[in-house]
Design a protein around this motif. Structure first.
Motif, short mmCIF file in Angstrom:
data_model
loop_
_atom_site.label_atom_id
_atom_site.label_comp_id
_atom_site.label_asym_id
_atom_site.label_seq_id
_atom_site.Cartn_x
_atom_site.Cartn_y
_atom_site.Cartn_z
N SER A 90 -39.63 -24.31 62.39
CA SER A 90 -39.59 -24.05 63.82
C SER A 90 -39.50 -25.35 64.61
CB SER A 90 -40.84 -23.26 64.23
OG SER A 90 -40.87 -23.06 65.62
N SER A 93 -35.98 -26.92 64.08
CA SER A 93 -34.95 -26.15 64.79
C SER A 93 -34.99 -26.42 66.28
CB SER A 93 -35.14 -24.65 64.53
OG SER A 93 -35.01 -24.35 63.16
N GLN A 94 -36.20 -26.50 66.83
CA GLN A 94 -36.33 -26.77 68.26
C GLN A 94 -35.78 -28.14 68.61
OE1 GLN A 94 -40.33 -26.52 69.71
NE2 GLN A 94 -39.78 -27.03 71.81
N PHE A 96 -33.53 -29.89 66.95
CA PHE A 96 -32.07 -29.87 66.78
C PHE A 96 -31.39 -29.16 67.94
CE2 PHE A 96 -28.21 -27.78 65.18
CZ PHE A 96 -27.49 -28.90 64.74
N THR A 97 -31.96 -28.02 68.36
CA THR A 97 -31.37 -27.26 69.46
C THR A 97 -31.38 -28.06 70.76
OG1 THR A 97 -32.10 -25.17 68.44
CG2 THR A 97 -31.54 -25.13 70.78
N GLU A 98 -32.49 -28.74 71.03
CA GLU A 98 -32.57 -29.54 72.25
C GLU A 98 -31.57 -30.68 72.24
OE1 GLU A 98 -36.60 -30.78 72.47
OE2 GLU A 98 -37.35 -28.84 73.19
N GLN A 99 -31.39 -31.29 71.08
CA GLN A 99 -30.44 -32.40 70.98
C GLN A 99 -29.01 -31.90 71.17
OE1 GLN A 99 -30.09 -34.30 67.13
NE2 GLN A 99 -29.62 -36.27 68.07
N MET A 100 -28.65 -30.80 70.54
CA MET A 100 -27.30 -30.26 70.67
C MET A 100 -27.03 -29.80 72.11
SD MET A 100 -25.72 -30.65 67.82
CE MET A 100 -26.61 -32.21 67.76
N ALA A 101 -28.05 -29.23 72.76
CA ALA A 101 -27.87 -28.80 74.15
C ALA A 101 -27.61 -29.99 75.06
CB ALA A 101 -29.11 -28.03 74.61
N ASN A 104 -24.07 -31.26 74.33
CA ASN A 104 -23.07 -30.33 74.84
C ASN A 104 -22.94 -30.47 76.36
OD1 ASN A 104 -21.25 -27.98 74.52
ND2 ASN A 104 -22.81 -26.93 75.71
#
Length: 294
Positions: A90, A93-94, A96-101, A104
């Protein structure tokens, strides 16, 4: 016997924040061996603490965090049945998601034809806290295609063409602001300079008691969002900034010396300098006791 907190502190200090890749690699192996002494419950507590604390700093560490992430991988491979992998997954994933956002959003704005230049300039990443960027090297290796008059071309290095030829100059002329602590002087430079040699003149008689002077540098300029140089230069004194300082050499002075020089083996790019007085000679007692009575 080391406690969980002891091992956690060791790993954070030497694997996560180690000064060199060699130190981080060796400390990583030691960290795994230290974890073997714990029972499954304590081992899981250690792993959870490493995940929670380390993931907050990986962004600023950049490639310097590679040994730390490899250590977490070894934990999972070796002790997976003892660990709360749901919590770790968890957290990963959090992050990684924040970095990709963030990436982007950055690229969408950069590619948007309707965005004006002022908005785009605000999107530039602030790398002032990036520890990997602070380790950037001024020197680069010659390629095999380059012709060099040496038997070992791989060890020959050259100065970037972006740098102007070296010339001697006074520190005061390049300094934007200064601040001081008990044994250190901090200099925020007006611009980044390529430094190959440091020469010191001692004019104060009290300064002639100095035995050892250490010279540190950081290659990136500092700013806290304020236009005040005085506020910005005080960042250099903070404990949170201490991990960025890199030691480029030590100057040893003989007793009573009035000048000394340090020639760097490899020139560095400096945006800030720190001069620290590390050792002192004992003061001679010039007053002799009178052994003759009245």
């Amino acid at each position: 016997c080391m406690t969980i907190d002891d091992v956690n502190a060791f790993i954070c200090q030497f694997v996560l924040s180690g000064r060199s890749d060699t130190l981080r690699a060796i400390a990583s192996e030691i960290g795994i061996k230290l974890a073997l002494q714990f029972n499954p419950s304590d081992r899981n507590r250690l792993f959870k603490s490493l995940v929670d604390n380390g993931m907050r700093r990986i962004g600023s560490l950049g490639q310097n965090s590679e040994n730390y992430t490899s250590l977490l991988k070894l934990f999972i491979e070796g002790f997976g049945l003892d660990l709360d992998l749901h919590h770790a997954a968890s957290t990963f994933s959090q992050a990684f998601t924040e970095q990709m956002a963030a990436l982007n959003y950055f690229y969408e704005k950069k590619c948007d034809p309707n965005s004006d230049e002022s908005d785009i300039s605000k999107l530039d990443f602030d790398l002032s806290d990036c520890e990997h960027c602070h380790k950037e090297q001024l020197w680069t290796r010659l390629t095999k295609q380059d012709q060099v008059p040496s038997d070992d071309a791989s060890d020959i290095q050259f100065l970037s063409e972006q740098m102007r030829p070296y010339q001697r100059g006074r520190l005061e002329t390049s300094t934007a602001s200064t601040c001081f602590s008990e044994f250190s002087s901090y200099y925020q430079l007006k611009f980044r300079v390529a430094l190959s040699q440091v020469h010191i003149n001692v004019s104060d008689p009290r300064g002639r008691l100095v035995k050892t002077i250490a010279v540190y540098f950081t290659p990136r300029q500092v700013s806290n969002g304020s236009s005040s140089d005085e506020e910005n230069v005080n960042i250099l004194k903070r404990d949170s900034y201490s991990r960025f300082w890199q030691k480029c050499g030590t100057i040893n002075l003989s007793r009573g010396a009035t000048e000394a020089s340090l020639k760097l083996k490899h020139p560095v790019v400096a945006a800030n300098l720190k001069i620290t007085f590390e050792e002192f000679y004992e003061r001679n007692n010039s007053v002799r006791a009178n052994s003759d009575g009245p």
